[in-house]
Structures are given as C-alpha cells and as structure tokens.
Design an enzyme around this catalytic site. Structure first.
Site, PDB file in Angstrom:
ATOM      1  N   ASP A  70     -39.867 -33.735  10.377  1.00 15.82           N
ATOM      2  CA  ASP A  70     -40.125 -32.297  10.492  1.00 15.82           C
ATOM      3  C   ASP A  70     -41.492 -32.008  11.103  1.00 15.82           C
ATOM      4  O   ASP A  70     -42.388 -32.864  11.103  1.00 15.82           O
ATOM      5  CB  ASP A  70     -40.114 -31.647   9.096  1.00 15.82           C
ATOM      6  CG  ASP A  70     -38.735 -31.636   8.465  1.00 15.82           C
ATOM      7  OD1 ASP A  70     -37.795 -32.181   9.059  1.00 15.82           O
ATOM      8  OD2 ASP A  70     -38.610 -31.069   7.360  1.00 15.82           O
ATOM      9  N   ASP A  71     -41.640 -30.768  11.565  1.00 19.05           N
ATOM     10  CA  ASP A  71     -42.934 -30.165  11.945  1.00 19.05           C
ATOM     11  C   ASP A  71     -43.507 -30.645  13.279  1.00 19.05           C
ATOM     12  O   ASP A  71     -44.643 -30.340  13.601  1.00 19.05           O
ATOM     13  CB  ASP A  71     -43.994 -30.367  10.851  1.00 19.05           C
ATOM     14  CG  ASP A  71     -43.630 -29.676   9.544  1.00 19.05           C
ATOM     15  OD1 ASP A  71     -42.578 -29.005   9.501  1.00 19.05           O
ATOM     16  OD2 ASP A  71     -44.384 -29.813   8.571  1.00 19.05           O
TER      17      ASP A  71
ATOM     18  N   HIS B 104     -42.810 -21.613  11.037  1.00 17.22           N
ATOM     19  CA  HIS B 104     -42.875 -22.315   9.755  1.00 17.22           C
ATOM     20  C   HIS B 104     -43.320 -21.431   8.582  1.00 17.22           C
ATOM     21  O   HIS B 104     -44.168 -21.821   7.772  1.00 17.22           O
ATOM     22  CB  HIS B 104     -43.813 -23.530   9.860  1.00 17.22           C
ATOM     23  CG  HIS B 104     -43.484 -24.629   8.886  1.00 17.22           C
ATOM     24  ND1 HIS B 104     -43.934 -24.629   7.582  1.00 17.22           N
ATOM     25  CD2 HIS B 104     -42.756 -25.761   9.006  1.00 17.22           C
ATOM     26  CE1 HIS B 104     -43.498 -25.714   6.960  1.00 17.22           C
ATOM     27  NE2 HIS B 104     -42.776 -26.417   7.808  1.00 17.22           N
TER      28      HIS B 104
ATOM     29  N   HIS C 196     -42.410 -36.510   8.137  1.00 19.97           N
ATOM     30  CA  HIS C 196     -43.057 -35.545   9.041  1.00 19.97           C
ATOM     31  C   HIS C 196     -43.765 -36.273  10.178  1.00 19.97           C
ATOM     32  O   HIS C 196     -44.621 -37.124   9.914  1.00 19.97           O
ATOM     33  CB  HIS C 196     -44.058 -34.692   8.255  1.00 19.97           C
ATOM     34  CG  HIS C 196     -43.401 -33.844   7.209  1.00 19.97           C
ATOM     35  ND1 HIS C 196     -42.931 -34.361   6.028  1.00 19.97           N
ATOM     36  CD2 HIS C 196     -43.085 -32.522   7.205  1.00 19.97           C
ATOM     37  CE1 HIS C 196     -42.361 -33.394   5.325  1.00 19.97           C
ATOM     38  NE2 HIS C 196     -42.434 -32.264   6.008  1.00 19.97           N
TER      39      HIS C 196
HETATM   40 ZN   LIG Z   1     -41.814 -28.252   7.700  1.00 17.05          ZN
END
Ligand SMILES: [Zn+2]
Length: 247
Positions: free
Chosen positions: A49-50, A104, A203
C-alpha cells in the site's frame, strides 16, 4: 441512582465500540462483503500500500522478480500523478494495481459523495498513467462505513482487506518486522488444517510523503521470500487469489 441513567450511556458506548471495531476489523462484513483471504492455504497474496514510491518501489519490483512473485499494489492517486512511469512499470512487471484513494483520508468520516470522489480521482490517475482502471479497492487504514464498500462496487471494484497486517510502517528494525511476519510460515506449515490463505498487507510507500523509507520492509521480504517459496507457497495477485463471499 436510576439504573436507566447508567444503562443508556453504557449501551451507547458499547454500540459505538462495536461500530468502530467493525469499521476497522479486517474480517467484519457488516459494512458489506469484503475479501480478506485467498482461496487456498498455499496461495499467498502479497499486497503493498501507499505507493508508488520512487525510493522503494523499483527495488521491490526487482526483489519480487527474483522470486517470480506477483503482487498487488494499492496505490495512492496523488502519487500515481507524480510517478506515472513507475506506476506503469508495476504493471509491466506483471503485478496488479489496486485503488487506495486519491489522498488517503480516513473514509469513515466522509460523506458518500466525498468517498466516491476519492475513489474516482484515483481511478482517473491510474487511467491516465496506465490506460486501465483498478478492479480492487483497499480503504486507507481499513476503515469502512456503510457507503465505502457499496461506493467501490458502483465504480466496479471489490473491496480487499487482509489477514495479516504486521505494521511495517512502525518497524524499528528488520528483525522486529521479520518476526511479525512469521505467522505466514506457520500457516503454510499447517496448510492441511486450514481453509483460505493469507493476504499480507505491507507498505512500499508512506502516505504522508513521497519517498518514505521502507527499507525494513524490503529486508524482511529478502528474508522471507525464499523461505515462503521453499514451504510451497505460491504468490498470487488478488484477482488470481479469490472468490468474494456472495454479495
Ligand atoms: Zn494506506
């Protein structure tokens, strides 16, 4: 004291606690059907993620490639806009892209309109970077409310959570993170007694800033990828992995 006066706040507190638990608990289905495991105990879905993150994602792509491991990247639209070529590269390596909103936010507090806007803008960013929209959505922090899962569905996306969230963003050392990821191997060793397989949430980016340090995540993966392979785990993307429960 009148017991009714005690009872009301206690009940209200309990209801609020139950609601917030369901909002973030990865297995809860009360806000709509979500996917949180793979179909087979020997299929591991790696998810990141991210990102995209120019400081980490290129190294991660090379590392995964060494083990022919395909993964799913839940990207932030804002970063896709800043790194369109890197976003495209993720797909070119054979991985899958998922939608992780434009900026986000915690969707729990947003109106249905704002939730859709966050999802839509991320789809648009992916479309302009890669020519494709995502078929899967992961809410920031795992937070849902009654219109997150349905909003994703209206945009053609299924909502994906996880079975294991080791907390790599707060890892002080690679050793700490490596130990936190040990349940994946334990599950593989007891695969005959299990039903679904793991969806691991890591992440490659940091949502507040482009270029966040995720070297401990890379180091923990360096340790585990060959070991997972030797345990017979197959690395699958989300679309290879799943059956969603009936809607
Ligand atoms: Zn996230």
């Amino acid at each position: 004291m009148n017991p009714w006066l005690i009872g009301v706040p206690a009940a209200a507190l309990a209801a609020a606690a139950a609601t917030s638990f369901a909002a973030v608990n990865s297995r809860s289905q009360i806000f709509g059907a979500t996917l949180s495991q793979t179909a087979s105990p020997l299929e591991l879905a790696l998810t990141f993620d991210d990102g995209p993150n120019p400081a980490i994602t290129p190294k991660l792509l090379q590392l995964l490639d060494r083990y022919q491991a395909k993964a799913t990247f839940f990207v932030i639209g804002r970063f896709v806009g800043l790194c369109p070529a890197l976003t495209k590269e993720i797909l070119e390596y054979g991985h899958q892209l998922g939608n992780h909103t434009q900026t986000h936010p915690n969707l729990f507090w947003l109106s249905p309109q704002s939730v859709r806007e966050e999802m839509r803008r991320c789809q648009d960013a992916m479309l302009s970077a890669t020519g494709r929209e995502a078929a899967y959505f992961r809410p920031p922090y795992g937070y849902r409310n009654p219109w997150v899962v349905s909003g994703a569905r209206q945009l053609g996306m299924k909502t994906v959570l996880w079975t294991l969230l080791p907390g790599d963003w707060k890892a002080l050392s690679a050793e700490w993170l490596t130990a936190r990821m040990r349940p994946i191997a334990r599950h593989a060793e007891s695969a005959t007694r299990r039903q679904g397989g793991d969806v691991l949430c890591l992440h490659d980016g940091a949502h507040r800033v482009l270029g966040g340090d995720r070297t401990r995540t890379l180091a923990a993966l360096e340790y585990w990828l060959p070991r997972w392979r030797d345990l017979g785990l197959k690395f699958v993307t989300i679309s290879e992995a799943v059956k969603l429960p009936a809607r």
